[in-house]
Design an enzyme around this catalytic site. Sequence first.
Site, PDB file in Angstrom:
ATOM      1  N   ARG A 525       6.041  15.582   6.166  1.00 48.11           N
ATOM      2  CA  ARG A 525       6.584  16.650   5.320  1.00 48.11           C
ATOM      3  C   ARG A 525       6.371  18.012   5.922  1.00 48.11           C
ATOM      4  NH1 ARG A 525       5.619  15.412  -0.520  1.00 48.11           N
ATOM      5  NH2 ARG A 525       4.718  13.351  -0.474  1.00 48.11           N
ATOM      6  N   SER A 589      -3.334  13.507  10.350  1.00 47.04           N
ATOM      7  CA  SER A 589      -4.220  12.462   9.812  1.00 47.04           C
ATOM      8  C   SER A 589      -4.650  11.454  10.868  1.00 47.04           C
ATOM      9  CB  SER A 589      -3.512  11.742   8.665  1.00 47.04           C
ATOM     10  OG  SER A 589      -3.010  12.684   7.769  1.00 47.04           O
ATOM     11  N   ASP A 643      -6.316  14.716   6.762  1.00 47.30           N
ATOM     12  CA  ASP A 643      -5.809  14.527   5.384  1.00 47.30           C
ATOM     13  C   ASP A 643      -6.924  14.380   4.360  1.00 47.30           C
ATOM     14  OD1 ASP A 643      -6.478  12.051   6.441  1.00 47.30           O
ATOM     15  OD2 ASP A 643      -4.651  11.019   5.795  1.00 47.30           O
TER      16      ASP A 643
HETATM   17  C1  G6P Z   1      -1.682  12.381   1.422  1.00 54.41           C
HETATM   18  C2  G6P Z   1      -1.194  13.154   2.597  1.00 54.41           C
HETATM   19  C3  G6P Z   1      -0.926  12.380   3.846  1.00 54.41           C
HETATM   20  C4  G6P Z   1      -1.886  11.258   3.897  1.00 54.41           C
HETATM   21  C5  G6P Z   1      -1.558  10.383   2.766  1.00 54.41           C
HETATM   22  C6  G6P Z   1      -2.150   9.044   2.822  1.00 54.41           C
HETATM   23  O1  G6P Z   1      -0.999  12.691   0.366  1.00 54.41           O
HETATM   24  O2  G6P Z   1      -0.372  14.196   2.321  1.00 54.41           O
HETATM   25  O3  G6P Z   1      -0.990  13.161   4.965  1.00 54.41           O
HETATM   26  O4  G6P Z   1      -1.978  10.667   5.135  1.00 54.41           O
HETATM   27  O5  G6P Z   1      -1.847  10.990   1.550  1.00 54.41           O
HETATM   28  O6  G6P Z   1      -1.252   8.269   2.198  1.00 54.41           O
HETATM   29  P1  G6P Z   1      -0.294   7.206   2.808  1.00 54.41           P
HETATM   30  O7  G6P Z   1      -0.414   6.134   1.825  1.00 54.41           O
HETATM   31  O8  G6P Z   1       1.062   7.790   2.881  1.00 54.41           O
HETATM   32  O9  G6P Z   1      -0.831   6.804   4.129  1.00 54.41           O
HETATM   33  C1  BGC Z   2      -7.191   8.181  10.661  1.00 53.69           C
HETATM   34  C2  BGC Z   2      -7.830   9.217   9.811  1.00 53.69           C
HETATM   35  C3  BGC Z   2      -7.066   9.403   8.550  1.00 53.69           C
HETATM   36  C4  BGC Z   2      -6.846   8.106   7.875  1.00 53.69           C
HETATM   37  C5  BGC Z   2      -6.081   8.219   6.598  1.00 53.69           C
HETATM   38  C6  BGC Z   2      -6.936   6.932   9.888  1.00 53.69           C
HETATM   39  O1  BGC Z   2      -6.220   6.019  10.650  1.00 53.69           O
HETATM   40  O2  BGC Z   2      -7.967   7.886  11.779  1.00 53.69           O
HETATM   41  O3  BGC Z   2      -7.929  10.422  10.492  1.00 53.69           O
HETATM   42  O4  BGC Z   2      -7.768  10.277   7.722  1.00 53.69           O
HETATM   43  O5  BGC Z   2      -6.193   7.208   8.713  1.00 53.69           O
HETATM   44  O6  BGC Z   2      -4.814   8.704   6.788  1.00 53.69           O
END
Ligand code: G6P
Ligand code: BGC
Length: 962
Positions: A525, A589, A643
């Site tokens: 995003r 992240s 994140d």
């Molecule tokens: C948040 C963030 C993302 C993050 C995510 C994890 O809302 O904005 O950057 O990595 O949650 O969620 P997802 O399930 O999309 O991996």
């Molecule tokens: C990353 C982290 C991140 C997490 C959640 C992991 O794979 O190494 O930096 O915070 O995923 O998105």
Amino acid sequence: MNENTLESVQQCLNQFDVTEEQLQQIQAGILGDMERALGRQAGSSPSVQMLPTYVRSTPRGTEQGDFLVLELGASGATLRVLWVTLTGISGPRKEPVSQEFTIPTEITLGTGQQLFDFAAGCLVQFLDQLQVGSQPIQLGFNFSFPCHQTGLNQSTLISWTKGFRCSGVEGQDVVQLLREAIQRQGAYNIEVVAVVNDTVGAMMSCDPSPQACEVGLVVDTGTNACYMEEVRHVAELKEDRGRICVNVQWGSFGDGGALEPVQTPFDLQLDQESLHPGTQRFEKMVGGLYLGELVRLVLIHLAGQGALFGGVTSPALLTHGSVHVQHVMEIEDPSHGRARAQAMLQELGLTPSAQDCAQVQRVCGAVSSRAARLCAAALTAVLARVRSNPERSPLGVSVATGGRLYKQHPRFSALLQQTVRLLAPDADVTFVPSEDGGGRGVAVVTAVASRLALQRRQLEETLAPFRLHSQQLKAVQAQMRESMVRGLRGESSSIRMLPTYVCAMPDGTERGDFLALDLGGTNFRVLWVKVGSRSEEGIKIINRVFSLPESVTQGTGQQLFDHIVDCIVDFQKENNLSGQTLPLSFTFSFPCKQLGLDQGILLNWTKGFKASDCEGQDVVSLLRAAIRRRQGVELNVVAIVNDTVGTMMSCGYEDPHCEVGLIVGTGTNACYMEELGNVCAVPGDRGRMCINMEWGAFGDDGLALQEFYTPFDLSVDQASINPGKQRCRAREGGARRAGREDSDRRGWARGTSGCGWVGRGADGEGRAEAVANLGCPSYSLSARARYEKLISGMYLGEIVRQVLLHLTHLRVLFGGQEFPSLQTKDIIKTKFLSEIESDLERWQVRAILEKLDLQADCEDALLVREVCQAVSRRAAQLCGAGVAAVVEKIRENRGLDRLSVTVGVDGTLYKLHPHFSEQVKDAVRELAPQCCVRFLLSEDGSGKGAALVSAVACRLAGAAGP
Ligand code: G6P
Ligand code: BGC
Ligand code: BGC
């Protein structure tokens, strides 16, 4: 005998006539009750019970093995034990060995324990003679009373019928009572595998060729039928496909009054004097237990009128139960009946004339004819339902018949069949006598049940390693804690404990407009975050999700960062932001070694990312380089934020107690506020700093979690794009020993003076050195235990897929059919787990599987759900153990007896899964009892929090002055 006498007898027997119209009404009445009972229509109280039996198919003929069968309740006070050998399709047929035992009246009317002890004693006696040795024996229990079954081997007695009234059994699981009695005997290794009604035994004992029987009819001491019904009509089961055998329990038809037009005063009297008055009204007009009694009552009446026995009765005739169905059957015998009548009457102490004997024969005929005709009416109701089934055999319907009255009475079966033809002239019905009195059918069901039980054991064995107990979770918590401490000290640890340079939470006075990028979760995003006063405008966000094709996430680094800048430019144009240089925060992240707020070296990619030439590089520099390449674009990158940190900041804006950030989505990770004094990599001992734990790599050093890794996890790891990771990979030639590493880390941080603000970071010299040295503790390359791969959404579907493949191979699932779709990597998404584990009916679960081209039946659907539950529950518990380690560390850091703390959480798995969050909370409650932990869901993603990191930095920079 004069005319008057004959007239009196005729008048009396006329009461037993049932007209065709009345039979049709009874047929319609039973059919209506059956349909109402199936549909469980509110407000209706059908008098038949329609009990699902969990027998889902008629015999295939393939069943094999030796089975012990216990029959209780079908033939009055007789108990039968059989040893049945099923030889499959090709094997020669073997006759069963059987033995009958008479149950004393004090037992049929005694306690449940006496009855079951008696039955278990008979089993032992039988087996002693058979000399079966100590082999495990599988028993099928033919229990001919109305039971509410919840499975093939669970059956609760609703109420006794016929001549039984043992205390303490109604409302109990009769399988369990039998098991306990067998254990009390302690002689043989008998497992009660299945329980069936006698009608089901009859239906299942018939040869499947040329066509399977779909109806079982029993007329013995009691009467009843079962048939194969389409499962979607059985409201109780909430399934949509397939068939199930339903036990009609038609004996109770008329308990609501529907039989009044055809009942005689003799029926009313019989009911009043019976063991269970007011119940089983239909059975009392048809079942063998009652026919003799009805005859007796008629004879007493006619004697009283002077129409029989010269008006004389005898004490024996006046005694309840002195005329048996056996007498009735013998008296109706066309050749010897008259003589049998005389003998019986004499045994009753009467002196019958020849005419008396002839009249008694008429009485018996009237009573049994009515029974056969009523039974036929009930059967045509069942046939009507079977014939409405579109999947029924084109050859018509076969009815398996059983029970002594049906088989041994000279006219009963013929009259019944004739009446069926009368009432259902176009029904093409074949009557097939059941084999071995239904014992074979019970053995067939037992064979099926034992196959299912074996499958259950295989399922349990497969899932056992996923079921973690408290001690194991405590060990994970302790190991996590140890790894945290080692990581903070800069010692060798699989948890990196990376400083983030975020040292202060928002206080609500932050203001301004910020751009934010959010990369690394499901969505990429770009956001425009307007931070206003907390009490008035609050935070407003405009954002757009951009697609990130795999060619970009797994192409070159340059392609990835060019794509990101293109997206920002598009976003700026759309929102009239072009030309403005707003501070930009970058939620990234992935594990980064931060050297300050705006510099983060990507240690390694995780999850689905693998863009080349990025690991070991400063991500902000890569972004800036892409901005330069794009020309004409000005962007001011202020902060790079994990994140977890974004989530903590975003929730911290709402709740000042939020000092932990947790992500359980595609990946998993946590951050929390650590005492600066404990963070060896950053000098200073005042205040706190947010530490990005990068806990996904926990266990990569082989010191923890090893025991939890199942072969399925290993397969998932092997097939992932980063097998053997999350692991901190040493740069080529740069792997260093922990001690050296420690001093290096201290090196780059030299010159920083503690942490009183957000992100001043290390000095230039230190940064350069740190970039050059990404040395991490070197772990054994065979290390495979990775926390993230046990927990996060990206992997759970794959673990489930591996387990399903294994269960298919064992033939526990999908009948062993290996569907190509199940071979497809990543076909099972986290969303699938969330859907399948929510409160769905079996057919809905099946529909979800069908979307994946998995043709499952309802049993398969339930098994798949169990697998998902085991995998996601283990994930939640392991995650909870991690959170418990974190909050306990915070509590101990502060020397508190109790800590109240809020964990800000984000991630699709945590948010969308129906049970995951509760299971995490349960584990935390158990493992960290001195911490009161609130979980606060982050609403707008980490981009908002990342913007707040910049906002706090700006506020503090402003406060510090230019
Ligand atoms: C948040 C963030 C993302 C993050 C995510 C994890 O809302 O904005 O950057 O990595 O949650 O969620 P997802 O399930 O999309 O991996
Ligand atoms: C990353 C982290 C991140 C997490 C959640 C992991 O794979 O190494 O930096 O915070 O995923 O998105
Ligand atoms: C029972 C039925 C049984 C029938 C025939 C009835 O009394 O309630 O379950 O099938 O007798 O034995």
